[in-house]
Enzyme design. Structure first.
Site, short mmCIF file in Angstrom:
data_model
loop_
_atom_site.label_atom_id
_atom_site.label_comp_id
_atom_site.label_asym_id
_atom_site.label_seq_id
_atom_site.Cartn_x
_atom_site.Cartn_y
_atom_site.Cartn_z
N SER A 18 -10.29 -0.24 7.03
CA SER A 18 -9.63 -0.58 5.84
C SER A 18 -8.96 -1.40 5.21
CB SER A 18 -8.36 1.04 5.88
OG SER A 18 -9.32 2.45 6.20
N LYS A 61 1.18 -1.12 -0.13
CA LYS A 61 -0.51 -0.44 0.18
C LYS A 61 1.22 0.90 0.10
CE LYS A 61 -4.11 2.17 2.78
NZ LYS A 61 -4.27 1.72 4.08
N SER A 94 -9.42 2.61 3.59
CA SER A 94 -8.57 2.85 2.12
C SER A 94 -7.66 1.83 1.98
CB SER A 94 -7.54 4.05 2.89
OG SER A 94 -7.75 3.33 3.88
#
Lengths: 477, 485, 95
Positions: free
Chosen positions: B172, B72, B148
């Site tokens: 997330s 990420k 997210s």
């Protein structure tokens, strides 16, 4: 209206650790800009602080030496403000649960003891250094993250002299614990002062000003004196003192308001989530307490009791721990019960030499035994006082003993009357006018003759002996 | 079978058996990404050059030798751009690796330099807040992948990654895992190092795995879990070998079903599918009973005070001084050039959601409001944590739906931030209480959208999660299904 | 609670974020609605409840006072928007 000054001091000492408070960067002084930085002290995204064990221990030690209570549960908090020397725009500090609090220092002022209470001593990280150019400011982060102990006093001081005494004592105590060098010139001790006036005899607090840019203890005293007057004038004219930060200007001897308008500061303190709280255990605290040496006040009392020193002498000799240890070694090595000659030499000529060379007494390369030897030469009247002083200088410069120098420079005082007899005869013969004055009753003529004999013997005659001999020649003087 | 479709554990067997190489795996993955990512948009800033596995790992051998791992965009990789999908960090190349990255490299894994899309600074539940635009759900490209860690979940679901790292602050990892039909774990707070994770909310954040199945999740956890001397909040408990939890046995497992989590507002299909999954576990030997987590109603408000307060603080450092964007706008605002620089930079560099959260958080910490908001939220957080402690006295784990609805359409919730926040209700409490939680696929809606089942366990009991999840997974077909791309 | 534009402006200043008029307008409304929702916390009974200081049990995480390598200057300044020799440079700070 009679006004009384109320003064509080905030002192920051930089703790002597090998590495910074939250990262492993070196704390060495004087290296190239931005050479001692890492993601943590630079506040790079993703970095996290980890507390330096030695910084915590030092903070506890200093707190104990200042008679504080050490917290069983202490934590860090974030203090928010935007400034380029603060990489994260956050300073990790301590807000409501500092490492130690509720301590005191007893100072001597006007012959009496006064207790100045210490509200708290807490750990925090230092910011970087800014260098201002024409249109830009340059940032060096080497200093960012250095461990600071902020020591906050209660507003218990009522004169610039008390503030000066407090600072002197504080520096002394902290140096004894060896947790900081407390050197204002190197920036390892910094001081801000808060000053307000109140009507004499009342207990409330007036509007205060905060003084910054104080670069020496002397500056603190002078700035406070100036500010007290400034406040006094305003109040006497019926005006209001504005609460503000003022900078001390060494050159003009004034405090000046800061150029930018100050806004009320909202630091938005909240507990530092990246650092869980710490719980120093009793065993740890006790261990640290044992490491604290005999502190200045105790040492002073002991010097007075054990070595018969007067208070003032003892105080002066115990300001610095290493000098105190040196002095004690000298005193112990000096034979006889009366230590005054040795003490006088420590406080007088040796201290002067140290000051002149900007060093401490124990750093001059003169061993206690060497000093004792020199003092004994003088006490035994083998060399004059004046000669002894130059011998001392020489000892420091060349690292030789008194005996070696005295021998080499042939400084042994002539105290044997028979040797001096001839010189006295000669001087009397050469100075008939003065002799006339002398017999006429002018006593300063005697000293003139003594001086002439000293000159003739190249300073080697024992002046006291010369004086006695001359007095015997002219018994009516 | 195409290598890109495999799981890590399958590839490890192939590599160690000499049947394939790291280079082949990466080439296969690379081709897959080229083919499908223009539609899915899981990756950002695709590098010009293909990944060189030897350079990436220096031929280190370990439990993940030669296996590529995607990361990420909020996890620091030395010398490789990491920007949290925000304009304010555009171009930032960290001078260091996050601890999890170092651990992966030491384990022989190949770190894919292209980062995975995310909501800017992890602020969001749909990946629509990315400065690069949203990622598309591989099961329906008109829908969000969740957020997210939307890029992470979508990449794994689309076989554009073998395994991925995400971060979870309020759901997330789990929520996108549920929306994309993959396995997503939020470890116990302190289980995995946060050093190198660009912080959102320091007391809530955790890095965790998004994988095609539970086995891969265990493999990744084995590498990244453990104490880190660079992270004061990492636990010093030694992690176990998580692969030992890969046993199909839930006999006697006591499951708690919190009534507050099955409240109104939940999509009927989601409710039915998750209830069915729980029944499946019961048939496999577990027992389920209703429990209560009475302070659930306060979870979202507490989260949006605590998380935004910490976020506003953590984001203070983005000011144009040392890295990232420095605005070239010289129009005076205050007249003080430095302050103006801060304001222009942060005004230009932060997106709308970031601004919202920073302002909210700053407000909650400001003088006069601290007690009523931040302090109070911390106290209610204690109550929420206690709720879980009480329930775990009676049961081994808690099961809930991961999300109240399946994936929504792109643009559906962007006008009303509060609506977006409310969709986090089922995942937020685990972060507040610091307990581990996993989302496993448990079925599909009639429209073909994945549904996720969330299992929560007491702190440091990831083993319970893995055992229950593995047992369920192996008794169902969901983990073998892939979207038609 | 009502959130005046003035408050939002002040908070934006504390956060050093420049907002356009449009943003100020929009954000004020959104923040007011969010805070209204958050005000539900007032109903919680927190009498005698200690705030959550830290989730993990205390572990007194301390580091030995041993130096570790610092970053080389190239890496330190690699991302600097503006530098001057070995320094980071910003518009001049006014005291």
């Amino acid at each position: 209206m009679n006004y009384e000054p109320v003064i509080g001091l905030e002192v920051h000492v930089q703790l002597k650790t090998k590495t910074k408070v939250f990262c492993g960067c070196s704390t060495e002084f004087g290296n190239e800009p931005n050479s001692q930085v890492c993601p943590v002290c630079l506040g790079f995204p993703g970095s996290l602080p980890v507390l330096n064990r030695a910084a915590l221990d030092h903070a506890i030690k200093a707190g104990l030496a200042l008679n504080c209570t050490v917290a069983e549960y202490t934590k860090f908090d974030r203090k928010h403000y935007y400034y380029p020397d603060l990489p994260k725009n956050i300073q990790i500090s301590q807000y409501d649960l500092p490492v130690s609090k509720d301590g005191y220092l007893d100072i001597e002022i006007d012959g009496r003891t006064k207790r100045i209470r210490i509200r708290r001593a807490h750990l925090e990280e230092d910011a970087g250094k800014l260098i201002h150019k024409e249109t830009t400011s340059l940032i060096d982060y080497n200093r960012t993250g250095q461990p600071l102990l902020e020591i906050v006093s209660e507003p218990d001081m009522n004169s610039p002299e008390e503030a000066y005494e407090y600072l002197t004592d504080l520096k002394s105590v902290i140096q004894y614990t060896d947790v900081s060098d407390c050197d204002m010139e190197k920036g390892t001790l910094r001081c801000d002062a808060n000053i307000s006036l109140r009507p004499a005899g009342t207990t409330g607090l007036g509007v205060k000003s905060e003084l910054k840019n104080l670069n020496s203890f002397k500056a603190v005293r002078e700035a406070l004196a100036y500010e007290i007057e400034r406040h006094r004038q305003i109040l006497n004219e019926g005006g209001q003192v504005v609460q503000e930060t003022r900078l001390w200007d060494e050159k003009t001897g004034q405090t000046l308001a800061m150029r930018t308008k100050e806004e009320a500061k909202d630091y938005r303190y909240f507990p530092e989530p990246d650092l869980p709280p710490f719980t120093p255990v009793k065993e740890e605290i006790d261990r640290i307490k044992k490491e604290i040496p005999e502190l200045p006040k105790e040492k002073c009392r002991r010097f007075m009791k054990e070595h018969g020193l007067g208070k003032s002498d003892a105080q002066q000799l115990t300001l610095s721990m290493q000098d105190a240890e040196f002095a004690e070694a000298v005193i112990r090595a000096f034979p006889g019960a009366n230590k005054k000659p040795a003490v006088n030499w420590l406080i007088g000529p040796l201290a002067s030499e140290a000051n002149a060379r900007n060093r401490q007494m124990h750093e001059l390369g003169v061993s206690p035994e060497d000093l004792v030897e020199l003092v004994r030469f003088m006490e035994d009247q083998e060399i004059s006082n004046l000669a002894a002083k130059t011998v001392l200088s020489d000892m420091i410069d060349t690292h030789r003993t008194a005996a070696q120098i005295v021998k080499e420079k042939n400084l042994i005082q002539i105290s044997d009357e028979s040797s001096i007899e001839n010189d006295i005869d000669a001087v009397i013969a050469e100075n008939p006018k003065v002799v006339n004055d002398l017999t006429g009753g002018r006593s300063n003529a005697l000293m003139f003759l003594v001086g002439q004999v000293m000159k003739r013997t190249k300073g080697k005659a024992n002046p006291k002996v010369v004086q006695d001999m001359l007095k015997r020649r002219f018994p009516n003087v | 079978m195409d290598l890109f479709r495999s799981t890590a554990h399958e590839l490890i067997d192939l590599v160690s058996g000499g049947k394939t190489t790291s280079e082949a795996i990466i080439a296969s993955l690379d081709a897959r990404i080229r083919e499908k990512d223009t539609g899915v948009k899981a990756y950002v800033r695709r590098q010009k050059n293909a990944v060189d596995p030897i350079r990436e790992t220096g031929r280190r051998s370990g439990p993940l030798s030669g296996i590529p791992v995607a990361v990420k965009d909020n996890i620091c990789t030395d010398g490789i751009e990491t920007s949290c999908c925000s304009k304010i960090l555009a171009g930032f190349r960290p001078p260091y690796d996050a601890t999890v990255i170092t651990k992966l490299r030491d384990a022989g894994a190949v770190i894919i330099p292209d980062k995975l899309n995310m909501d800017e600074f992890a602020f969001g539940s749909s990946t629509e807040n990315s400065c690069f635009g949203p990622t598309h759900n591989p099961w329906d490209l008109g829908r969000v992948p969740g957020g997210s860690s939307g890029g992470s979940a979508a990449a794994v679901a689309a076989d554009e990654a073998i395994m991925a790292l995400g971060s979870d602050t309020g759901g997330s990892i789990r929520q996108p895992a549920a929306f994309c039909g993959v396995v997503g774990l939020k470890p116990t707070y302190g289980r995995v190092s946060r050093y190198g994770l660009i912080a959102f909310a320091s007391s809530l954040d955790q890095i965790g795995p998004l994988t095609k199945d539970v086995h891969d999740s265990c493999l990744l956890m084995n590498v990244i879990a453990g104490r880190d001397p660079m992270d004061s909040t990492s636990s010093d408990r030694t992690p176990p070998d998580y692969t030992k939890s890969l046993v199909q046995d839930v006999k006697g497992l006591k499951i708690g079903i919190p009534k507050e989590y099955f409240a109104q507002g939940m999509d009927r299909e989601v409710r039915t599918i998750v209830e069915e999954a729980i029944k499946k576990l019961e048939r496999l030997g577990a027992t389920a009973a209703e429990v209560s987590l009475p302070h659930t109603q306060y979870a979202v408000p507490v989260y949006y005070i605590v998380a935004t307060a910490e976020a506003s603080s953590n984001l203070s450092r983005f000011d144009g001084v040392q890295y990232g964007l420095r605005s070239s706008d010289t129009r005076p605002i205050t007249g003080n050039k430095l302050i103006d620089m801060y304001k222009h930079t942060r005004g230009e560099g932060f997106g709308a959601e970031a601004k919202r959260r920073i302002l909210l958080g700053t407000f909650a910490l400001s003088h006069g409001y601290y007690d009523a908001y931040y302090l109070r939220a911390l106290k209610v957080r204690t109550l929420i944590t206690r709720d879980f402690a009480d329930v775990f006295k009676e049961c081994d784990c808690i099961i809930t739906p991961t999300t109240p609805t399946p994936a929504f359409t792109i643009g559906e919730k962007t006008d009303d931030p509060l609506q977006m926040y409310l969709s986090d209700v089922l995942t937020i409490s685990a972060n507040l209480a610091g307990i581990p939680a996993i989302s496993v696929p448990c079925g599909f809606t009639k429209a073909g959208l994945p549904v996720g089942m969330q299992i929560l366990a007491p702190a440091f009991m990831e083993e319970t999660l893995f055992r229950a999840a593995f047992t369920y997974e192996q008794a169902t077909p969901w983990h073998t299904m892939r979207p038609k791309l | 609670m009502a959130l005046s534009k003035q408050t939002v402006e002040y908070v934006a200043h504390l956060s050093r974020i420049e907002l356009t008029e449009e943003e100020l307008e929009k954000l004020s409304k959104q923040l007011e609605s969010i805070i209204g929702f958050i005000d539900a916390l007032r109903a919680a009974d927190v009498a005698g409840v200690r705030p959550t200081d830290h989730i993990l049990p205390l572990n007194n995480a301390l580091r030995p006072d041993e130096p570790r390598p610092s970053l080389p200057i190239e890496k330190t300044l690699a991302n600097a928007p503006r530098k001057d020799g070995r320094f980071f440079a910003v518009p001049k700070v006014i005291e």
